[in-house]
Design a protein around this motif. Structure first.
Motif, PDB file in Angstrom:
ATOM      1  N   PRO A   1       0.833  -1.209   0.000  1.00  0.00           N
ATOM      2  CA  PRO A   1       0.000   0.000   0.000  1.00  0.00           C
ATOM      3  C   PRO A   1       0.867   1.259   0.000  1.00  0.00           C
ATOM      4  N   GLY A   2       0.501   2.209  -0.851  1.00  0.00           N
ATOM      5  CA  GLY A   2       1.241   3.454  -0.936  1.00  0.00           C
ATOM      6  C   GLY A   2       2.405   3.418  -1.919  1.00  0.00           C
ATOM      7  N   ILE A   3       2.593   2.301  -2.596  1.00  0.00           N
ATOM      8  CA  ILE A   3       3.679   2.170  -3.574  1.00  0.00           C
ATOM      9  C   ILE A   3       3.465   3.157  -4.715  1.00  0.00           C
TER      10      ILE A   3
ATOM     11  N   ASP B   1       6.882  11.800  -0.474  1.00  0.00           N
ATOM     12  CA  ASP B   1       8.332  11.915  -0.622  1.00  0.00           C
ATOM     13  C   ASP B   1       8.762  12.409  -2.002  1.00  0.00           C
ATOM     14  N   ASP B   2       7.816  12.465  -2.970  1.00  0.00           N
ATOM     15  CA  ASP B   2       8.140  12.923  -4.323  1.00  0.00           C
ATOM     16  C   ASP B   2       6.867  13.478  -4.944  1.00  0.00           C
ATOM     17  N   ARG B   3       6.741  14.794  -4.967  1.00  0.00           N
ATOM     18  CA  ARG B   3       5.517  15.443  -5.440  1.00  0.00           C
ATOM     19  C   ARG B   3       5.209  15.145  -6.907  1.00  0.00           C
ATOM     20  N   ARG B   4       6.184  14.585  -7.657  1.00  0.00           N
ATOM     21  CA  ARG B   4       5.958  14.247  -9.068  1.00  0.00           C
ATOM     22  C   ARG B   4       5.374  12.841  -9.237  1.00  0.00           C
ATOM     23  N   ALA B   5       5.327  12.080  -8.161  1.00  0.00           N
ATOM     24  CA  ALA B   5       4.883  10.676  -8.239  1.00  0.00           C
ATOM     25  C   ALA B   5       3.554  10.504  -7.506  1.00  0.00           C
ATOM     26  N   PHE B   6       2.857   9.432  -7.857  1.00  0.00           N
ATOM     27  CA  PHE B   6       1.611   9.081  -7.181  1.00  0.00           C
ATOM     28  C   PHE B   6       1.837   7.864  -6.300  1.00  0.00           C
TER      29      PHE B   6
END
Length: 150
Positions: A57-59, A95-100
């Motif tokens: 979860p959260g990957i 941890d990375d605003r460019r990723a979901f």
């Protein structure tokens, strides 16, 4: 030369080639997978993505794609499809605003559980002539072949 009397022709060198037998076995499993999941809208790749998300979860979607060997562009369309179907929730990763970061929705959990029950029966049917030990050995051997690509 094959006979016209209906007898199965000899395979020749194909009989000795692992890749030939793997391709044929894969085709049998894929066809039965489709039969087992008929009406769910589930495909092998979607089941794989949901399984990885459920276990992690959260990957982020990039990690899911790497785990399954899915190209980035293809992963984007798969995530869009699952999101549109209401099976996953995606949020901007902390941890990375460019990723979901991806999680299953309750609907995603239900379809994954239903699909898994169908697929366990599917594997029991397709692999009915293998013992539990033979199945474990088959998975081990296939995993060793897969590991060469990493």
């Amino acid at each position: 030369m094959a006979s016209d009397d209906g007898a199965t022709p000899r395979l020749g060198v194909l009989d000795e080639l692992v890749g030939y037998h793997m391709r044929r076995a894969s085709a049998v499993i894929a066809t039965d997978f489709s039969r087992a999941t008929a009406g769910t809208g589930m495909r092998q790749v979607l089941f794989g993505v949901l399984s990885i998300i459920e276990a992690n979860p959260g990957i982020n979607q990039g990690a899911v794609g790497r785990a399954l060997g899915i190209q980035r562009a293809n992963m984007v369309s798969l995530v869009n499809e699952l999101d549109e179907r209401g099976l996953i929730a995606r949020r901007t990763a902390s941890d990375d605003r460019r990723a979901f970061s991806l999680t299953l929705t309750p609907a995603g959990q239900r379809i994954l559980a239903d699909s898994l029950a169908r697929l366990r029966q599917h594997e029991d049917d397709v692999l009915s002539n293998l013992s539990g030990t033979e199945r474990a050995t088959l998975i081990l051997l296939l995993s060793r072949i897969e590991a060469r690509s990493n």
